[in-house]
Motif scaffolding. Structure first.
Motif: not given
Length: 600
Positions: A346, A542-543, A91, A348, A547, A572, A71-72
């Motif tokens: 992260t 988002t992914d 990823n 984020q 990152f 990613r 996930s982010d």
């Protein structure tokens, strides 16, 4: 002793024996029992059921669960090929249908077949029937197996999309690959969801309503509340953009032309999801967990932290008694206490948390500062803390260990976590460091200490009431925008976290953004974000791409500004086909009627 899942060696043989030549079974080895004996003796029958429970996802263990690391919100630190941490390869886009990463398709179908076999044979157990409540017990056991089977189907659907519904007749294990029973096409998504819901509805009335209706020795057995929670998740998934009229899957069809994803958007699917969640709100006595702190006043930090720490509290719908929480706690602990610091948060996610005044970090009047260090003590942030981490909302401190934050367990004195290069949990000289400069903190018991191998045994929360409220308001906002329940329950969650109400009069799109934000923050690090970004069809934004974290390759002290620079730790890759996992190639080879997910 709490109810436990008990995998027994004989059970693996028991699922195979019915398909074997009966003459071969005339002599049973001393360490094995026949399948007939399994369903003649109470303890063996109950052990068989316990084995079906054992397939329940144990997502606290980072090696086998990809949902946070893909996930982010998070990163699994070990960025080296062949290490067994397959989220690193996925990823970066280095996987395909033959990679066999996180192959839950196969394991869940094993559980489904075992559940079906149990349902078909448990009525044979005369020893159970002879008990005063024997027939009721048989009915309950069948309902548990039925509900577990439905849950495992849901787990397949959320990862792979439409699956194969096997029905109530067990498939013999000795069939040739060319047999008709072994050549089954996928059912449509609508058929899968309708089946899951119908099975849960059928099982629920035969189960205790809530875990408080069970002896504490049986906590962990399924309840009506469990069935309703799975139903809520399943219907929310079905209503979401990924499966509700998604033209990207227009060509996902069986070989006979059957459309697997309905191409017509149906707002009624949102209403079904809202109604299912509302049923839990009005039909049970759950509430958001609240805890008082010093002076007997409500404490948002303790409330949002200890909903996972205080077992079987008023917010818990279902929890897994046996779990890998000790492994999670060590993975989410800094190296200074012999932790692995392996689950990194992260930048984020850090940026998503609001300030203590309820404003986002980019909003005017938030008070957010991304330069310098604090000159006075703040709650959860000692003097000298980088200002980025000062005056954030309580859930930030529940979820994130940052450079300079005190470790959660002060029993050996206050210890500050150092994630800069030469710090006590930094990159220099160790694999055990967070690549982002942040460590996941949620669901770590404040009395646990990996250095002493001390872990507080407790259940792993699988479903909780806050999620049901978020399910409800998300679905309601799509089905009936402007319904007053939307703001009511959104604000209940925010107020429990110590934050003010959202502004009144928001339109549907604005409210959707608020709900998505609140869902990300409230359910952070609970294996939900991965599925949310995919069912919302936003994972391409988002992914994939850069990152960020802090600069873990720099710094020799807490106040080195060079560390506090937003730094790309990974780029990613997210391709459109990644919205659904590929069906494992081994399964594709076994069943010629299977069609692969789009793009794989």
């Amino acid at each position: 002793m709490k109810f436990k899942y008990i995998p027994l060696l004989f059970l693996a043989a028991a699922t195979i024996l019915p398909a074997c030549n009966k003459d071969f079974l005339n002599q049973v080895p001393d360490d094995r029992i026949s399948i007939d004996q399994v369903f003649a003796r109470r303890k063996y029958t109950e052990a068989y059921l316990a084995n079906i429970y054992s397939y329940m996802p144990n997502d606290a263990y980072r090696n086998t669960s990809p949902w946070e690391g893909m996930s982010d919100d998070a990163d699994i630190t070990y960025d080296r090929p062949g290490s067994g941490y397959d989220t690193y390869a996925t990823n970066l886009g280095n996987w395909n249908a033959a990679s066999n990463y996180f192959n839950y398709w196969t394991s869940f179908y094993k559980a489904i077949r075992s559940a079906t076999y149990f349902i078909n044979r448990v009525d044979e157990n005369e020893e159970i029937k002879a008990l005063p409540n024997g027939n009721d017990l048989i009915a309950q056991y069948k309902a548990e197996a039925r509900a577990l089977r439905a849950f495992y189907y849901y787990c397949i659907v959320r990862q792979y999309g439409p699956c194969i519904l096997l029905g109530d007749t067990p498939i013999p294990g000795d069939l040739s690959p060319s047999a008709e029973e072994m050549n089954l096409p996928r059912n449509s998504m609508d058929e899968c969801i309708d089946y899951i819901v119908a099975e849960l509805d059928a099982a629920a009335p035969l189960l205790p309503k809530h875990f408080t209706d069970q002896p504490d020795t049986e906590y962990g057995r399924l309840t009506q509340a469990f069935c309703k929670a799975v139903k809520s998740r399943a219907l929310l998934h079905a209503a979401s953009p990924l499966f509700n009229g998604n033209a990207d899957y227009a060509m996902l069809k069986n070989k006979n032309g059957t459309q697997l994803i309905n191409q017509s958007y149906d707002v009624n699917k949102w209403k079904r999801a809202a109604d299912a969640a509302k049923e839990m709100i009005t039909g049970f006595s759950f509430d958001l967990y609240r805890k008082n702190g010093a002076g007997g006043t409500f404490d948002p930090y303790l409330s949002t932290r200890d909903v996972f720490i205080d077992p079987w509290n008023i917010e818990v719908i279902y929890a897994r008694p046996t779990n890998s929480l000790s492994a999670w706690e060590r993975s989410a602990s800094p190296r200074l206490c012999n932790g692995y610091a392996a689950v990194a948060v992260t930048q984020q996610l850090v940026d998503e948390f609001e300030m203590a005044n309820g404003k986002g970090i980019k909003e005017a009047g938030s008070g957010y500062v991304e330069t310098g260090f604090s000159t006075e003590e703040h709650p959860f942030a000692p003097k000298g803390t980088y200002n980025m981490y000062v005056n954030r909302e309580p859930r930030f401190y529940v979820n994130v260990s940052f450079n300079g934050s005190p470790w959660i367990n002060p029993s050996e004195g206050v210890k500050l976590i150092q994630t800069y290069f030469t710090g006590n949990t930094g990159k220099k000289g160790s694999w055990d460091f967070p690549r982002t400069g942040y460590i996941a903190r949620k669901n770590v018991h404040p009395d646990s200490n990996p250095r002493l191998s001390k872990y507080v045994a407790r259940p792993l929360v699988i479903f909780r009431y806050a999620e049901i409220l978020l399910n409800y308001i998300e679905a309601l906002n799509e089905a009936e925008p402007g319904n007053p329940d939307i703001a009511l329950y959104l604000n209940k969650i925010r107020n429990r976290a110590g934050l003010p109400d959202v502004a009144p009069g928001l339109g549907q799109a604005e409210m959707r953004a608020k709900i998505w934000h609140e869902r990300r923050v409230e359910l952070a690090l609970e294996n939900m974000r991965y599925f949310d970004t995919r069912r919302w069809k936003i994972a391409e934004q988002t992914d994939g791409g850069p990152f960020y974290g802090m600069n873990v390759d720099a710094g020799t002290k807490l106040t080195d500004l060079v560390f506090y620079q937003r730094t790309v730790f990974e780029r990613r890759v997210f391709l459109k086909q990644y919205y659904l996992f590929p069906i494992p190639q081994s399964e594709m080879d076994r069943d010629p009627q299977l069609v692969q997910n789009t793009g794989w």
